[in-house]
Design an enzyme around this catalytic site. Structure first.
Site, short mmCIF file in Angstrom:
data_model
loop_
_atom_site.label_atom_id
_atom_site.label_comp_id
_atom_site.label_asym_id
_atom_site.label_seq_id
_atom_site.Cartn_x
_atom_site.Cartn_y
_atom_site.Cartn_z
N SER A 128 0.83 -1.20 0.00
CA SER A 128 0.00 0.00 0.00
C SER A 128 0.86 1.26 0.00
O SER A 128 1.97 1.27 0.57
CB SER A 128 -0.87 -0.02 1.26
OG SER A 128 -1.37 1.26 1.55
N TYR A 153 -2.46 -0.56 10.05
CA TYR A 153 -2.59 -1.13 8.71
C TYR A 153 -1.29 -0.95 7.91
O TYR A 153 -0.76 -1.91 7.33
CB TYR A 153 -3.76 -0.43 8.00
CG TYR A 153 -3.84 -0.70 6.52
CD1 TYR A 153 -4.33 -1.92 6.04
CD2 TYR A 153 -3.44 0.26 5.59
CE1 TYR A 153 -4.42 -2.16 4.67
CE2 TYR A 153 -3.52 0.02 4.22
CZ TYR A 153 -4.01 -1.19 3.78
OH TYR A 153 -4.09 -1.43 2.43
P1 NAD Z 1 -11.46 -5.38 -0.16
O1 NAD Z 1 -11.80 -5.26 1.29
O2 NAD Z 1 -12.53 -5.05 -1.13
O3 NAD Z 1 -10.90 -6.84 -0.47
C1 NAD Z 1 -10.21 -7.62 0.47
C2 NAD Z 1 -10.88 -8.97 0.52
O4 NAD Z 1 -10.15 -9.78 1.45
C3 NAD Z 1 -12.34 -8.90 1.04
O5 NAD Z 1 -13.22 -9.50 0.11
C4 NAD Z 1 -12.31 -9.69 2.35
O6 NAD Z 1 -13.50 -10.43 2.59
C5 NAD Z 1 -11.08 -10.58 2.15
N1 NAD Z 1 -10.50 -10.98 3.43
C6 NAD Z 1 -10.30 -10.21 4.53
N2 NAD Z 1 -9.76 -10.94 5.52
C7 NAD Z 1 -9.61 -12.20 5.02
C8 NAD Z 1 -9.13 -13.41 5.57
N3 NAD Z 1 -8.69 -13.47 6.84
N4 NAD Z 1 -9.14 -14.53 4.80
C9 NAD Z 1 -9.59 -14.48 3.51
N5 NAD Z 1 -10.08 -13.35 2.94
C10 NAD Z 1 -10.08 -12.22 3.69
O7 NAD Z 1 -10.18 -4.46 -0.42
P2 NAD Z 1 -9.50 -4.00 -1.80
O8 NAD Z 1 -9.64 -2.53 -1.88
O9 NAD Z 1 -9.92 -4.87 -2.92
O10 NAD Z 1 -7.97 -4.29 -1.45
C11 NAD Z 1 -7.27 -5.43 -1.96
C12 NAD Z 1 -5.85 -5.37 -1.45
O11 NAD Z 1 -5.23 -4.16 -1.90
C13 NAD Z 1 -5.75 -5.35 0.07
O12 NAD Z 1 -4.63 -6.11 0.44
C14 NAD Z 1 -5.54 -3.89 0.40
O13 NAD Z 1 -4.85 -3.73 1.61
C15 NAD Z 1 -4.72 -3.44 -0.79
N6 NAD Z 1 -4.83 -2.00 -1.08
C16 NAD Z 1 -6.01 -1.46 -1.53
C17 NAD Z 1 -6.07 -0.10 -1.82
C18 NAD Z 1 -7.33 0.56 -2.33
O14 NAD Z 1 -7.29 1.77 -2.55
N7 NAD Z 1 -8.44 -0.17 -2.54
C19 NAD Z 1 -4.93 0.71 -1.63
C20 NAD Z 1 -3.76 0.13 -1.16
C21 NAD Z 1 -3.72 -1.23 -0.91
#
Ligand code: NAD
Length: 322
Positions: A128, A153
């Site tokens: 991130s 986080y």
């Molecule tokens: P999101 O919350 O939509 O997707 C994450 C998924 O992981 C969810 O569907 C959730 O149910 C699943 N999850 C959570 N805990 C879990 C567990 N213990 N076992 C199995 N599944 C689990 O988030 P996103 O925005 O799609 O983010 C995806 C990745 O990208 C994440 O790692 C997030 O930290 C990273 N990220 C996202 C952004 C953003 O702007 N969306 C920015 C930086 C980093």
């Protein structure tokens, strides 16, 4: 290719899965439908994947990545050749009691994936932009110090990067950590500003605007992010250790209030605002230098915020009318 995608019911995971299916890969989706997020939305994303052309190549496992034995059994059954690890507890604002859940999923869960992925061609995982913490010169480059995280986080994401380095050194596991910058677009996360703003504008509700809307974010469209993930997945790092970190950001920071103004313009409505102080844990500004991504893959995010907001609003209006 048999690609395991964790977090497949999540925002980015479902877009990446759709893209992999579209090019003919078999996708093994994993997600625990974490109830701290919007479960019906996650189910709707899965239903969409199950209805796409190529869906016969999509299998889904409701597995929690913190459950080592269940994850192992699934790996042994499915034999993935590549892994995209996106499952995480997300958001920078949690503190106190919630911190434990972040550590369990983001660190212990990641360790399980690192262990089970030994022998795969490439593990690509989500880091991130928040790892840059305070005081990083902009635009952020991957070689800047990332040792002053402002949230639990961010600290878990930086920990993952360090653990991936160790796995490369000890076991030769090829990994790429992708530092995503504020991802937005269709099927987006309801806890993030773009969807919060959009929904409140449509429903005529007052919008809580933290930090007076001056905070700047490098909004990056999810289509660009999914493309970057797939391109990177095809190109494992070859160094010793085979370890790499890449920014994935558009490189065009926009103030939250300007993003909101774009939404207002496309919806033809004005926001009622509730200005609030900035939240602890948030950076004042994020700004990606994605030249390393371009060097490695020939690709850099290209959807401008104007274009991305237009696409988002179009999707939202169609989707909410359905
Ligand atoms: P999101 O919350 O939509 O997707 C994450 C998924 O992981 C969810 O569907 C959730 O149910 C699943 N999850 C959570 N805990 C879990 C567990 N213990 N076992 C199995 N599944 C689990 O988030 P996103 O925005 O799609 O983010 C995806 C990745 O990208 C994440 O790692 C997030 O930290 C990273 N990220 C996202 C952004 C953003 O702007 N969306 C920015 C930086 C980093």
């Amino acid at each position: 290719m048999r690609v395991l995608v964790t977090g497949a019911a999540g925002f980015i995971g479902h877009h990446v899965s759709a893209r992999l299916l579209a090019r003919g890969d078999a996708v093994i989706g994993v997600d625990n439908l974490d109830p701290s997020g919007d479960v019906p939305l996650k189910q709707a994303r899965l239903a969409r994947l199950q209805g796409l052309p190529g869906a016969e190549r999509f299998t889904f496992h409701a597995v929690d990545v913190t459950d080592g034995p269940a994850l192992r059994a699934m790996f042994e059954r499915e034999h993935p050749e590549r892994v995209v690890h996106l499952a995480a507890r997300v958001g920078v604002r949690a503190a106190g009691a919630a911190s434990r859940g972040y550590l369990d999923t983001n660190v212990t869960g990641f360790l399980h994936v690192l262990e089970l992925a030994r022998g795969v061609e490439h593990l690509v995982y989500a880091s991130s932009s928040s790892v840059y913490g305070s005081g990083t010169p902009a635009p952020f480059r991957e070689d800047a110090a990332a040792d002053r995280p402002l949230s639990v986080y961010a600290a878990t994401k930086r920990t993952d990067e360090l653990l991936a380095h160790t796995a490369g050194h000890l076991h030769g596991l090829p990994t790429t950590g992708l530092r995503f910058f504020t991802v937005y677009g269709p099927w987006g996360r309801p806890d993030m500003a773009p969807m919060l703003f959009l929904k409140a504008l449509r429903e005529g509700r007052t919008i809580d605007l933290y930090g007076d809307g001056r905070m700047r974010r490098d909004f990056t469209h999810v289509d660009d992010v999914a493309e970057a993930v797939v391109r990177v997945l095809d190109r494992p790092p070859s160094g010793a250790p085979p370890y790499r970190l890449l920014n994935v950001g558009r490189g065009e920071p926009v103030a939250l209030r300007d993003f909101l103004a774009l939404l207002e313009r496309h919806l033809g409505t004005r926001a009622r605002l509730n200005p609030l102080p900035a939240q602890p844990g948030e950076l004042d500004a994020t700004w990606a230098d994605s030249s390393a991504l371009e060097r490695e893959t020939g690709f850099r995010p290209r959807v401008s915020v104007e274009e991305g907001v237009a696409r988002l609003v179009e999707w939202y209006l169609q989707h909410s009318a359905a």
